[in-house]
Each structure stands twice: as C-alpha cells, then as structure tokens.
Design an enzyme around this catalytic site. Structure first.
Site, PDB file in Angstrom:
ATOM      1  N   GLY A 117      -4.219  11.222  21.416  1.00  8.56           N
ATOM      2  CA  GLY A 117      -5.511  11.151  20.724  1.00  8.56           C
ATOM      3  C   GLY A 117      -6.274   9.915  21.139  1.00  8.56           C
ATOM      4  O   GLY A 117      -7.026   9.324  20.358  1.00  8.56           O
ATOM      5  N   ALA A 170      -8.765   9.279  22.954  1.00  5.79           N
ATOM      6  CA  ALA A 170     -10.226   9.233  23.039  1.00  5.79           C
ATOM      7  C   ALA A 170     -10.870   9.219  21.656  1.00  5.79           C
ATOM      8  O   ALA A 170     -12.092   9.157  21.547  1.00  5.79           O
ATOM      9  CB  ALA A 170     -10.739  10.430  23.844  1.00  5.79           C
ATOM     10  N   MET A 207     -11.512   7.932  17.503  1.00  4.86           N
ATOM     11  CA  MET A 207     -12.024   6.680  16.931  1.00  4.86           C
ATOM     12  C   MET A 207     -10.911   5.730  16.485  1.00  4.86           C
ATOM     13  O   MET A 207     -11.056   4.507  16.601  1.00  4.86           O
ATOM     14  CB  MET A 207     -12.949   6.973  15.741  1.00  4.86           C
ATOM     15  N   GLN A 254       5.436  17.506  22.145  1.00  2.00           N
ATOM     16  CA  GLN A 254       5.465  16.072  22.435  1.00  2.00           C
ATOM     17  C   GLN A 254       6.861  15.492  22.223  1.00  2.00           C
ATOM     18  O   GLN A 254       7.272  14.577  22.942  1.00  2.00           O
ATOM     19  CB  GLN A 254       4.408  15.338  21.598  1.00  2.00           C
ATOM     20  N   VAL A 310       0.880   9.549  13.403  1.00  3.02           N
ATOM     21  CA  VAL A 310      -0.291   9.333  12.560  1.00  3.02           C
ATOM     22  C   VAL A 310      -0.996  10.665  12.279  1.00  3.02           C
ATOM     23  O   VAL A 310      -1.528  10.889  11.198  1.00  3.02           O
ATOM     24  CB  VAL A 310      -1.267   8.335  13.232  1.00  3.02           C
ATOM     25  N   ASN A 319      -1.908  14.244  11.164  1.00  9.36           N
ATOM     26  CA  ASN A 319      -1.445  14.930   9.948  1.00  9.36           C
ATOM     27  C   ASN A 319      -1.053  16.372  10.172  1.00  9.36           C
ATOM     28  O   ASN A 319      -1.570  17.002  11.076  1.00  9.36           O
ATOM     29  CB  ASN A 319      -2.555  14.860   8.886  1.00  9.36           C
ATOM     30  N   ASP A 349      -1.741   3.609   3.188  1.00  5.36           N
ATOM     31  CA  ASP A 349      -1.567   3.830   1.746  1.00  5.36           C
ATOM     32  C   ASP A 349      -1.014   2.571   1.088  1.00  5.36           C
ATOM     33  O   ASP A 349      -1.462   2.165   0.014  1.00  5.36           O
ATOM     34  CB  ASP A 349      -0.610   5.008   1.522  1.00  5.36           C
ATOM     35  N   ARG A 359      -3.751  -0.068   0.906  1.00  9.20           N
ATOM     36  CA  ARG A 359      -4.732   0.264  -0.130  1.00  9.20           C
ATOM     37  C   ARG A 359      -4.151   0.033  -1.527  1.00  9.20           C
ATOM     38  O   ARG A 359      -4.852  -0.436  -2.427  1.00  9.20           O
ATOM     39  CB  ARG A 359      -5.164   1.721   0.025  1.00  9.20           C
ATOM     40  N   HIS A 381       2.891  11.565   3.005  1.00  9.17           N
ATOM     41  CA  HIS A 381       1.516  11.079   3.157  1.00  9.17           C
ATOM     42  C   HIS A 381       0.576  12.217   2.739  1.00  9.17           C
ATOM     43  O   HIS A 381      -0.007  12.910   3.568  1.00  9.17           O
ATOM     44  CB  HIS A 381       1.269  10.656   4.608  1.00  9.17           C
TER      45      HIS A 381
END
Lengths: 452, 452
Positions: free
Chosen positions: A105, A107, A109, A206, A223, A225, A253, A256, A281
């Site tokens: 992933g 590319a 954000m 993977q 990471v 989901n 989590d 936060r 998660h």
C-alpha cells in the site's frame, strides 16, 4: 530504562562496526550487497558507478565497471540504483548493516507519511541505513514512481535503496520488516464477511510470498483491515516464519485511549501508562482502564467518574476516527503513521520499567486464558538485549507478554466478547488458513468509524 | 564540522538547564509561562490541573486551582490546554525553553507533513520542547481541528502546546519561527500580476501581524508563492524585525538539483555539495553548476557533458514538480515539507566545513553585485555559536553570505535575468511595500510547473 539481569546479545540487527568482505559473501543472496561489492571502489573510488535502466538516458556511460547484467524495471529506482560509496562508509566505522523494510500500500496516504519518517531515521536511529521496498498495484504504479521521486528529492542520507514493484515475491525479498498497509476498501453494500474474504486472499498471498523470500525472522505489522484476522491468515500461510513475529496494529487505539484518559484526568498525556487494548481492532476492542495508570496510580483512583470510564471512554476512543473524517475530510493518515512508527520503536527499544505497550499478537501460549490460535491485542514488553560491539541496550524486535495484569468481571466480559468475534472471523476465513470450509456467522458490523 | 575560532554564545535558543521562577517572571508577556507558573504544582502536584473551554465537557472539575479566567476558543487545543508537569520537567534538568513555531496554511498537505516532523523533534532535537500555533482560515477551521486532534493522538512528548486560529495577530504571538505556507492558489485565467496582488495583500497583513506580536528576532520562512516577492512584502511590513530574518524557500530546488547532478554523475546524492540556487523561485531560477561540487571536485570536471549542464539540467530541476503531479496526482507535499525542515536545520546546526546551502534572503549588502532591496536566493552558511551551559556547537538561526563563489558569463547572464524578473515583480507590488504606485510589466508566466 530497566536493565534486565539476563541480557542476550541482539540477534536482530547483527550490528557490525564495518562491513567485512567475509560478511558480504555470506549474504550471497542479497543483491544489493553483491552490487556494492562488485563496485567497491578500491583503486578508482571516484569513477565507480553503475547504470540503471530507469535512468539510463540520464547517467553517463560507466567508466570503471559494468553492471552485472540488465536489471528489471523494479530492481531499483532512480538515484537509488547508484553506487553507495562503501569506502567512505567504512571510514566512518559507524554504519550498521542496512535494514530491509518492505511496505505494501506504498502509494497510499498512510505510507506517504510513514516512508518519510522511516527514511529520516526516526525509527531505527541516526546511524542505521535502511532500504525501502515498495509494493503497489498495476493501478498505483505511477503513484509509486512519484513516491520514489519524492524520496530521491529528499536526499535522506540513511536511505540507501528504494525499489518499487507490484509482485510481492520480488518486493518482500530479504525483508526484515514487512509493513502490510495495503488492503481493499469496503465497497458499497459489502458485508464484513465479504471484506474478510477479499482482503484475506490478499494476505494469504502475501503470507506465502513472505514465507518464500523474506528474512526467516521478518517482523510483520498488519495495518490493512480487518487487521487481526488478516494477520492470522498471513501467519498461517507463512509456516517458516515464527507466528509470534506477526502483529496487528492496535497502537493508534492505544494512543487515542491514553489521550482521552489524559483529557479526562486533566494531566498531560505523558502521565498515562500501562494502557492495554485487548482483542480485535474493531468496535469490540477493549481499552483497559482497570490496569492503566495515571501518574503511576490506577486510573480508577484518579478518575472518580467511573460511569464515564465504563460508558463513554471506549466510545470516545472508537469514534475518534469518524470525528476526524468529519473534521478533516480524510482519514487519519498522519497519526496512523505515527502509531506504526511507535509500534516499531517499541519493539527495537527497551520498554520503560513497569510499562508496556499493546499489539495484536498470536495467542497460543498466552497467560490470560484467551483462546489459542488467534491474533489478539494484548500487553507486551520488548525484550532487551545488548548490541554486540557498542554495548547499547536495545530491543531486539522480540517481545514477551506481560504477566502482572488484573481482571475483573467487567473487563473479562468484554474480553470474552471481542474473543468471540475473532473466533467468528476465523471461521469465516477457514478456507484461507487451511482449516477447512469457511462458515460465516458474523452478527453485526464492527468496523471502526472512519476506517475502511 | 568546522569549529570557528571566534564563537559567540547562542542568542537564539536561550537554553536553560531548568526554569527558574526569576526567568519565568522575566518573560511576563508569555502566556504559557504564566499559566505554568500559576499552576506550578508545589504542594499537590497530582491535583494541579486547568480547564479549557474546548474540553470543558470532558475534564473533571478542577480541584487544586482555577484557571486565570475564561480562555478564548483559539487559545489552546484539547489536551494541550492541560498543565504540563513543570516539577517533573525540572527533575530531568534537560529541557530547554519551549520554542514557539507559528505555521500558516496549517490545514494544507505540506503542513500535514511538516507539523508532524516538527513535533517529533526532527528539526530542533530530542530535548527541545516546541509549541505549534496553527493559522488557518474560516473555511479550513474544522480541518485545523482535525490536525490538532491528530497531533493529540500522536502523544509527541516534545509538543507542549497547540493553538489554532484564524487571526494572525493571535497565532503569531511570541513566534520565534513563522513558517508561512498558506497562499491563495491561482484561479483560472489569473495573471501572475493578479496572483502577486492577491497573495501580496495576505503577506502584507501577516508582516504587520509579525511586527506587532512576534518575537523581535523571529525567523520567517515564506513558502507560499510567489515566495520571493511575498517575503519582500512581508519584511517591508515588519520594520521591527531584521530584514535578514526573512527567507523565501528555495531548498526544494536545491535538493532536486543535487539529485539530478548525482543521477547524471552516477554517484549517490550525498556526494554533491555547494549547490546554489540563485534568484527567484520561478522558471528564471539559476541552479548553479559552476560552483557546485561532486566528491569535492567542480561539477564540470566530473560531468563532461557540458551541453547537458547548460541545456537540460535546469529544466530537469524545474520540471520535477510537474512530472510529480502527473505521476502522483498531487503536488509534492512530502518533499516540500522535508525541504522546509532542511532549511530550518541548516540555520540551527553548523554548516559542514566548506559547504553551504541556498535560501532566498535580503540582498542589501550582498557581495555579488545583485540589486539591493530584493529577496534573492543566494549561498548561505549558518553562524555557529556555543550553547551556554552544554557547550554544544550549533547554529544560532542566523547566517552569512558565502564570499568565495565564482562567476562566468553564462552564470551572470542568467542571474541578471532572474534579477530583472524580481525587480519587475517588486514594481508590481509597490503599493504593498510602501513604495508608491504599482506598475506591472511582467513579460511571461514563470510559475514553476506543479506549483500554484
């Protein structure tokens, strides 16, 4: 920092004060070492250079040496195809063996924040060179090139290689860390079971690729989901890699939860410790205020409003992502990247005395009575070790589960619920873990707000 | 690192080993100190807390002390309204006075990368607390809240205060660094003169605000385009602040130029030094390959393809942003943020011996014969100084222009062209610099591709 009585020597970094030829020849499968060795500038250091197909129109014809053969497009990117000056490196005597980090992933954000943090030395320190191997898709390949160009333009001295590609069997080669961020977002009307199946297939593939080509002791942080079950699928498809090396990210989590407790107690967030996120998660996750501490005291002694703890705290942690999307118009890429870096740093630095961190890890052998063979967020401490030559205390990438935690009925009831959800998710993906025919009976949608 | 014979003691950081009451009372205009002092936890450290209007629904009723009065909404954000434990801070004896950094365009993508870099300690180091004051617009205020929330969730130990607001007279209060990133993008069909006028008005206003409320020695880095002339307007409206404290960012151009020379020469980018960008941050900019060095040798001795240097190199540097937009679909926020951090680091760390960096700075008194009273990118070296108590060599935020550069006809001709452009831009904004009636005769569009 706690100095533990029995210290092992770090097995993970294999720190060396310099790179010896003998060491280079040992890692004979490691292309970049071969390349460096081949072009090690002994008599004509300034002329040593190597061509790269990506930039062959730009680079001068090689003078001293030729590349060892044509490279595939994905083997290196731009300026990172060029010789790193090993001689000068040896003179500093401080460089360590480059750490290979593969990121899926790449590319997106979250990666766009994370890659620049890694390249700046934030996670592994100012004398630790790294290589970034970036996995994208056919569709995102041009964006991957853009990311690689921005990494070029940033002139990070620690960033020695960048490789981009769409084949995990190439991109995961020799990976010592695999950060699996990429996942398909949920389409309109898609059930959680459908999402589990689509993403599960990606993570099964993977896992197979990691098993085949990654470092045998690779640390994997999932990471994308649903990350717990994706991590379970991944580890089931990578039997050569220790199951305990797989993590599902619950650090955002945890962060936060610490912030919300700090806000409620009226203290700065650095006073909150021992914060566990238990379980999945998802909205069944359990931010544990029974074991958490504020200024070293149990949270319940500091925050007298127990109704808030039981009825509002968890919701505040979970709704954070959704509120952020409303405010900011995008999901929380920057703080997610911070939490991934935190998760990595927690594994490679000693955990402060008496504290711990949360990570979704393999349950088999856990001391809490949680069902075995799941990936479940639990309290962890890094395992300290001594770096061989420099006698510096650090984590070795490994961890142990914390034993001195307490439970009450309220906490156990909630842990049971998130455990039941993870068992149900596991039944949904039995076809991907090699455990027979999937049977899916997920009762409700438990995706966290603001996440896909 | 070069150790200069005559070292001054740093005037910039005012480092202290601990905060004494006497020091606190000296900075009597500094709200945060007053707040800390008021709540300095002497007898009941754990109970000391302070309410904040943003989070008044979340925070327990104060026990030990009351806040000194109602706060405005923009005075602090969320968890950053809470007492930082000064006693514990004193115990570490390592903290320095918090540095106030104000950032405009704080809800944009460049800031989204930069703020997290600053908060992580990347620029000012791991023992330097910072405060971030974020300037946005009415329209972007919610996004600003989102940014502040993500900063909360990141638990950065060095980030002591976050304030958000839309009034520069509030947000620039006591600023020691002002990073002016926000600017209006060019609308459809807008001429460069129109852009100069619209953005010039913003920077005139921000200059007035800095003059009124910032630290008298604030360092200002202008990123919003057209950045050179915006910086000139800003400094003309801030007569109390030394003109040499204003910078227009050309560091991304410098970094890109180094990377392109490295690619062409077939060396890693860390071998390229002494790279000057002369003039305007526009297509008239002059990446100087006459003075630049590769492995310590003049570029022209290493890169024999002088035609490439004269005809392609500059274009490659300038087109980089445009190519990135094509590839990546967005402008280069991450590498721009890296270059802003680089520009700041260059001012607060000693420049390596014999090297320099580029920054758009005030020309009056320059040794090159460039027209005075412009903001023009030129080669700079940071001024080293000794930190008072710790005897560490660092830059003090100040710089001097490099004297030992050479010129040839080709270089001079191009410098003259970019100088002419900046003089023309200056005539366009005479109404904003207090120099009479504007007269605009800009010949062509010289915005860099990929920038707005």
């Amino acid at each position: 920092m706690e100095v533990v009585a029995e210290l092992s020597v770090c097995t993970y970094t294999k720190a060396t004060t310099r790179l010896h030829s003998s060491q280079l020849s040992i890692s004979s499968t490691h292309l970049s070492y071969l390349r460096r060795r081949a072009f090690r500038p002994i008599t004509r250091p300034r002329d040593a250079r190597i061509t790269c197909s990506v930039t062959s129109d730009q680079v001068q014809a090689p003078i001293a040496v030729q590349a060892e053969g044509p490279k595939t497009k994905n083997d290196c990117y731009g300026v990172f195809c060029l010789t790193y000056d090993l001689k000068a490196e040896e003179e500093t005597k401080a460089w360590k063996k480059t750490i290979n980090i593969s990121v899926s992933g790449a590319a997106g954000m979250i990666s766009n924040h994370l890659l620049f943090k890694l390249a700046s030395g934030e996670v592994f320190g100012p004398d630790q060179p790294i290589a970034l191997k970036l996995l994208g898709s056919e569709r995102s390949f041009q964006a991957l090139e853009g990311v690689a160009m921005e990494l070029e333009d940033s002139l990070f001295p620690l960033l020695r290689e960048v490789k981009i590609g769409i084949n995990p069997y190439e991109v995961f080669q020799d990976a010592e860390w695999a950060l699996l961020i990429g996942a398909k977002p949920r389409g309109p009307g898609m059930e959680r079971a459908g999402l589990l199946d689509i993403n599960g297939q990606i993570f099964a593939e993977q896992g197979k690729a990691l098993n085949a080509v990654a470092s045998p002791n690779v640390k994997v942080i999932v990471v994308g989901n649903p990350c717990n079950t994706n991590a379970l699928i991944c580890l089931k498809n990578a039997p050569k890699i220790p199951a305990k090396n797989f993590h599902a990210l619950t650090r955002l989590d945890e962060n936060r939860a610490k912030c919300q407790l700090a806000l409620k107690a009226g203290v700065f967030y650095d006073k909150v410790s021992n914060m566990t996120i238990w379980g999945n998660h998802s909205t069944t996750q359990v931010p544990d205020f029974l074991n958490a501490r504020i200024n070293g005291l149990p949270v319940k002694e500091v925050i007298k409003d127990h109704k808030w703890l039981e009825e509002e705290f968890t919701e505040k942690v979970q709704k954070r992502g959704g509120v952020l999307i409303q405010k900011w118009g995008r999901s929380s890429a920057a703080s997610t990247a911070v939490s991934i870096a935190d998760a990595m740093k927690s594994l490679v630095t000693p955990t402060p005395k008496g504290d711990w961190f949360s990570s979704g890890v393999y349950t088999t052998g856990n001391p809490y009575g949680i069902a075995e063979d799941l990936v479940f967020s639990m309290p962890c401490r890094s395992k300290p070790c001594l770096r061989k030559f420099k006698r510096i205390l650090q984590g070795d990438g490994d961890y142990e589960l914390v034993k001195d935690v307490i439970f009450d009925d309220y906490l156990l009831k909630r842990i049971n619920k998130t455990e039941a959800e993870l068992l149900a998710e596991k039944r949904c993906v039995a076809h991907l873990t090699g455990e027979g025919v999937a049977f899916c009976d997920l009762p409700e949608d438990t995706m966290l707000p603001g996440e896909m």
